[in-house]
Design a protein around this motif. Structure first.
Motif, PDB file in Angstrom:
ATOM      1  N   GLY A  42       0.815  -1.219   0.000  1.00  8.72           N
ATOM      2  CA  GLY A  42       0.000   0.000   0.000  1.00  8.72           C
ATOM      3  C   GLY A  42       0.840   1.256   0.000  1.00  8.72           C
ATOM      4  N   SER A  43       1.867   1.286   0.848  1.00 11.11           N
ATOM      5  CA  SER A  43       2.706   2.479   0.891  1.00 11.11           C
ATOM      6  C   SER A  43       3.504   2.634  -0.400  1.00 11.11           C
ATOM      7  CB  SER A  43       3.639   2.458   2.109  1.00 11.11           C
ATOM      8  OG  SER A  43       4.507   1.351   2.076  1.00 11.11           O
ATOM      9  N   GLY A  44       3.868   1.518  -1.025  1.00 12.82           N
ATOM     10  CA  GLY A  44       4.559   1.597  -2.314  1.00 12.82           C
ATOM     11  C   GLY A  44       3.684   2.216  -3.388  1.00 12.82           C
ATOM     12  N   VAL A  45       2.432   1.806  -3.418  1.00 11.18           N
ATOM     13  CA  VAL A  45       1.496   2.370  -4.396  1.00 11.18           C
ATOM     14  C   VAL A  45       1.303   3.868  -4.142  1.00 11.18           C
ATOM     15  CG1 VAL A  45      -0.920   2.344  -5.159  1.00 11.18           C
ATOM     16  CG2 VAL A  45       0.323   0.188  -4.880  1.00 11.18           C
ATOM     17  N   VAL A  46       1.172   4.254  -2.873  1.00  8.69           N
ATOM     18  CA  VAL A  46       1.023   5.677  -2.533  1.00  8.69           C
ATOM     19  C   VAL A  46       2.262   6.454  -2.960  1.00  8.69           C
ATOM     20  CG1 VAL A  46       0.849   7.316  -0.608  1.00  8.69           C
ATOM     21  CG2 VAL A  46      -0.627   5.292  -0.669  1.00  8.69           C
ATOM     22  N   GLU A  47       3.446   5.904  -2.705  1.00  3.63           N
ATOM     23  CA  GLU A  47       4.678   6.591  -3.089  1.00  3.63           C
ATOM     24  C   GLU A  47       4.787   6.763  -4.603  1.00  3.63           C
ATOM     25  OE1 GLU A  47       8.072   4.751  -1.285  1.00  3.63           O
ATOM     26  OE2 GLU A  47       7.434   5.326   0.724  1.00  3.63           O
ATOM     27  N   ILE A  48       4.426   5.733  -5.344  1.00  2.07           N
ATOM     28  CA  ILE A  48       4.448   5.838  -6.810  1.00  2.07           C
ATOM     29  C   ILE A  48       3.453   6.897  -7.282  1.00  2.07           C
ATOM     30  CG2 ILE A  48       3.915   4.632  -8.973  1.00  2.07           C
ATOM     31  CD1 ILE A  48       5.034   2.071  -7.592  1.00  2.07           C
ATOM     32  N   ALA A  49       2.261   6.875  -6.715  1.00  2.00           N
ATOM     33  CA  ALA A  49       1.232   7.844  -7.119  1.00  2.00           C
ATOM     34  C   ALA A  49       1.662   9.278  -6.797  1.00  2.00           C
ATOM     35  CB  ALA A  49      -0.093   7.515  -6.436  1.00  2.00           C
ATOM     36  N   LEU A  50       2.118   9.511  -5.581  1.00  4.67           N
ATOM     37  CA  LEU A  50       2.521  10.865  -5.199  1.00  4.67           C
ATOM     38  C   LEU A  50       3.770  11.311  -5.961  1.00  4.67           C
ATOM     39  CD1 LEU A  50       1.934  10.784  -1.329  1.00  4.67           C
ATOM     40  CD2 LEU A  50       0.593  12.008  -3.049  1.00  4.67           C
ATOM     41  N   GLY A  51       4.741  10.424  -6.092  1.00  5.18           N
ATOM     42  CA  GLY A  51       5.962  10.778  -6.817  1.00  5.18           C
ATOM     43  C   GLY A  51       5.682  11.103  -8.269  1.00  5.18           C
ATOM     44  N   SER A  52       4.885  10.268  -8.902  1.00  2.05           N
ATOM     45  CA  SER A  52       4.542  10.508 -10.308  1.00  2.05           C
ATOM     46  C   SER A  52       3.754  11.795 -10.471  1.00  2.05           C
ATOM     47  CB  SER A  52       3.725   9.331 -10.856  1.00  2.05           C
ATOM     48  OG  SER A  52       4.480   8.148 -10.814  1.00  2.05           O
ATOM     49  N   ALA A  53       2.809  12.032  -9.566  1.00  6.91           N
ATOM     50  CA  ALA A  53       2.009  13.257  -9.640  1.00  6.91           C
ATOM     51  C   ALA A  53       2.877  14.490  -9.435  1.00  6.91           C
ATOM     52  CB  ALA A  53       0.891  13.214  -8.598  1.00  6.91           C
ATOM     53  N   PHE A  54       3.862  14.400  -8.555  1.00  7.37           N
ATOM     54  CA  PHE A  54       4.729  15.545  -8.305  1.00  7.37           C
ATOM     55  C   PHE A  54       5.532  15.904  -9.552  1.00  7.37           C
ATOM     56  CE2 PHE A  54       7.498  17.514  -4.727  1.00  7.37           C
ATOM     57  CZ  PHE A  54       6.584  18.536  -4.535  1.00  7.37           C
ATOM     58  N   VAL A  55       5.920  14.886 -10.304  1.00 12.81           N
ATOM     59  CA  VAL A  55       6.688  15.122 -11.529  1.00 12.81           C
ATOM     60  C   VAL A  55       5.784  15.535 -12.690  1.00 12.81           C
ATOM     61  CG1 VAL A  55       8.141  14.026 -13.290  1.00 12.81           C
ATOM     62  CG2 VAL A  55       8.567  13.571 -10.873  1.00 12.81           C
TER      63      VAL A  55
END
Length: 133
Positions: free
Chosen positions: A47-60
């Motif tokens: 779950g935290s991996g999915v959140v990190e991917i989502a937030l990281g991708s959105a930030f970029v």
């Protein structure tokens, strides 16, 4: 320009970390889940991996939403901080953090991540100034 670079670097690091949660470092991340978390360690890591991917991708990829994403990233770092404290208190070895000193020093990096996310996301900047940066 510097904020844009900081946003892209942090977003890229978050996306890479999230990918590592789901793949090659999954067991290392599982070791960091505190015993008191009432959810399966693997579910927390996934779950935290999915959140990190989502937030990281959105930030970029979504600079128009950098203020929101920066705030969400900062909140995420605050939310996972108790896990870092637990790693120190429980003396859990993971990611080469195999001494009390190393685990303790890591605690000071979390506020840096919070500040980085807020600054790079222009989260604490008045909207009219954020558009000019």
């Amino acid at each position: 320009m510097l904020r844009t670079l900081a946003r892209i670097v942090l977003g890229s690091l978050m996306t890479a970390a999230g990918t590592a949660h789901l793949t090659v470092l999954r067991e290392e991340f599982q070791a960091q889940v505190p015993d008191w978390v009432p959810v399966d360690d693997d579910a927390v890591v996934l779950g935290s991996g999915v959140v990190e991917i989502a937030l990281g991708s959105a930030f970029v990829l979504l600079p128009r939403h950098q203020r929101l994403v920066g705030g969400l990233l900062a909140a995420f770092y605050v939310a996972i901080f108790p896990g870092n404290v637990a790693q120190y208190v429980e003396q859990t070895d993971a990611f080469g953090l195999d001494t009390d000193r190393a685990r303790f020093l890591r605690l000071f990096f979390q506020p840096v991540l919070v500040a980085w996310a807020l600054w790079a996301g222009r989260t604490l900047t008045k909207r009219e100034h954020a558009d000019r940066d």
